[in-house]
Design an enzyme around this catalytic site. Structure first.
Site, PDB file in Angstrom:
ATOM      1  N   LYS A  36       9.889   9.274  -6.504  1.00 17.52           N
ATOM      2  CA  LYS A  36       9.013   9.440  -7.744  1.00 17.52           C
ATOM      3  C   LYS A  36       8.454  11.132  -7.134  1.00 17.52           C
ATOM      4  O   LYS A  36       7.856  11.602  -7.721  1.00 17.52           O
ATOM      5  CB  LYS A  36       7.755   8.522  -8.310  1.00 17.52           C
ATOM      6  CG  LYS A  36       8.961   7.252  -8.869  1.00 17.52           C
ATOM      7  CD  LYS A  36       8.865   6.344  -8.960  1.00 17.52           C
ATOM      8  CE  LYS A  36       9.373   4.822  -9.866  1.00 17.52           C
ATOM      9  NZ  LYS A  36       8.414   3.795  -9.544  1.00 17.52           N
ATOM     10  N   ASP A  94       3.596   3.839 -17.095  1.00 16.28           N
ATOM     11  CA  ASP A  94       5.295   2.849 -17.255  1.00 16.28           C
ATOM     12  C   ASP A  94       5.216   2.581 -18.451  1.00 16.28           C
ATOM     13  O   ASP A  94       6.322   1.863 -18.549  1.00 16.28           O
ATOM     14  CB  ASP A  94       4.901   2.062 -16.309  1.00 16.28           C
ATOM     15  CG  ASP A  94       5.928   2.043 -14.773  1.00 16.28           C
ATOM     16  OD1 ASP A  94       6.635   3.371 -14.836  1.00 16.28           O
ATOM     17  OD2 ASP A  94       5.271   2.168 -13.706  1.00 16.28           O
ATOM     18  N   GLN A 118       3.733   0.346  -8.137  1.00 19.11           N
ATOM     19  CA  GLN A 118       4.420  -0.187  -8.205  1.00 19.11           C
ATOM     20  C   GLN A 118       5.390  -1.434  -8.170  1.00 19.11           C
ATOM     21  O   GLN A 118       4.567  -2.030  -7.030  1.00 19.11           O
ATOM     22  CB  GLN A 118       5.432   0.816  -6.522  1.00 19.11           C
ATOM     23  CG  GLN A 118       6.596   0.831  -6.349  1.00 19.11           C
ATOM     24  CD  GLN A 118       7.679   1.840  -7.109  1.00 19.11           C
ATOM     25  OE1 GLN A 118       7.681   2.376  -7.893  1.00 19.11           O
ATOM     26  NE2 GLN A 118       8.809   0.995  -7.783  1.00 19.11           N
TER      27      GLN A 118
END
Ligand code: NAD
Length: 284
Positions: free
Chosen positions: A52, A119, A96
């Site tokens: 990422k 997200d 994460q």
């Protein structure tokens, strides 16, 4: 033989678009920043975070990593999130997952400012996705829709079957297919006669997390097969949920693993981060 849906090609197309947008924002004096939080030392999470960060750098997005030790307390994590919610240079916050067992993922997601929730996991954003009026795209499902669009695969009026009902893949996937006028069936661990249902699918999305779960006999001739699964086989090699060798003989299109859905998820994350920066700077 099925045509391969190449996630690397489509994700590059998306990332090129993101890069141009980041450059255009830069000319207006607006930078784009993503904060990435990682707790503990799970090797898979480390790889995802590195990928990422690399993708951010290539697109001109400034990423800040917050690597916290395994023993981080809930209070410490929430106080970091609070700080990042307020930090102007941070447009998007990504924590994460999975988190170490002693940390409450639900509470973490709830505490991220929905305007920075790139997200799209916060209930406010999932709610927006549900009613079809949203800014942040659910990363993996939106990446899949982008692939279908890139290959001119029709969804309208088609039977789409999604195997898996998780909040991050299965459910939002069903919503996006529904918005594109597919007739959607969601299957899960308690579904009976799964094969009967999947054999009716013009578009079959597998998001289960089990190697070779979807076998050739479960696939209709000419179906489009999307494999979301990320598993390790007996030899430690990355593989999806679909028995690729069998499926490619029946499908019209198929995504490989690796090189299919995976790269699309990151591309959508970058898109969302740009959207966040635009919203926070009141740019159309
Ligand atoms: P999850 O474990 O939360 O959900 C799995 C789903 O599979 C559940 O809804 C369950 O009901 C269903 N399931 C389990 N056994 C079943 C059975 N026998 N029959 C029918 N359905 C069954 O997983 P998830 O987070 O949705 O992820 C699914 C897979 O996709 C995993 O392999 C994950 O690593 C992968 N994934 C990939 C990406 C990507 O970017 N490519 C992103 C997210 C998840």
């Amino acid at each position: 033989m099925a045509k391969i849906i190449d996630g690397k090609v489509v994700s590059q197309f998306v990332k090129d678009g993101v890069k141009k947008e980041v450059e255009a924002l830069g000319k207006k004096g607006v930078s784009v920043g993503l904060a990435v939080i990682i707790v503990g030392s799970d090797p898979a999470s480390r790889t995802y975070v590195n990928n990422k960060k690399k993708a951010c750098a290539e697109a001109g997005i400034i990423s800040e990593e917050y690597a916290l030790p395994e023993e981080t307390t809930m209070q410490e994590l929430l106080s970091l999130i609070k700080e990042l919610n307020q930090k102007k240079s941070v447009n998007g916050i990504l924590c994460q997952l999975p988190l170490p067992k002693h940390l409450d993922e639900k509470l973490v997601i709830e505490n991220i400012d929905p305007k920075k929730d790139v997200d799209a996991f916060h209930a406010v954003n999932t709610g927006h996705i549900m009613i079809g009026d949203y800014s942040f795209l659910p990363c993996t499902p939106a990446g899949i829709m982008e692939m279908l669009d890139y290959y001119n695969i029709e969804t309208q009026g088609k039977n789409a079957v999604v195997i898996g009902r998780s909040n991050i893949v299965g459910k939002p996937m069903a919503m996006l297919l529904l918005q594109k006028n597919a007739t959607v069936t969601v299957c899960h661990s308690k579904t009976e006669n799964l094969g009967e249902i999947t054999r009716r699918a013009d578009i079959l999305v597998a998001a289960v997390g089990k190697e070779k779960f979807v076998t050739g006999d479960m696939i209709k001739d000419g179906a489009v097969v999307i494999d979301v699964g990320i598993n390790r086989n007996g030899e430690g090699k990355l593989c999806g949920d679909v028995d690729f060798e069998q499926a490619e003989k029946k499908a019209s299109y198929i995504t490989p693993v690796p090189g299919g859905v995976g790269p699309m998820t990151i591309a959508t994350l970058l898109k969302n981060t740009v959207t966040a920066a635009k919203l926070q700077n009141a740019i159309e």
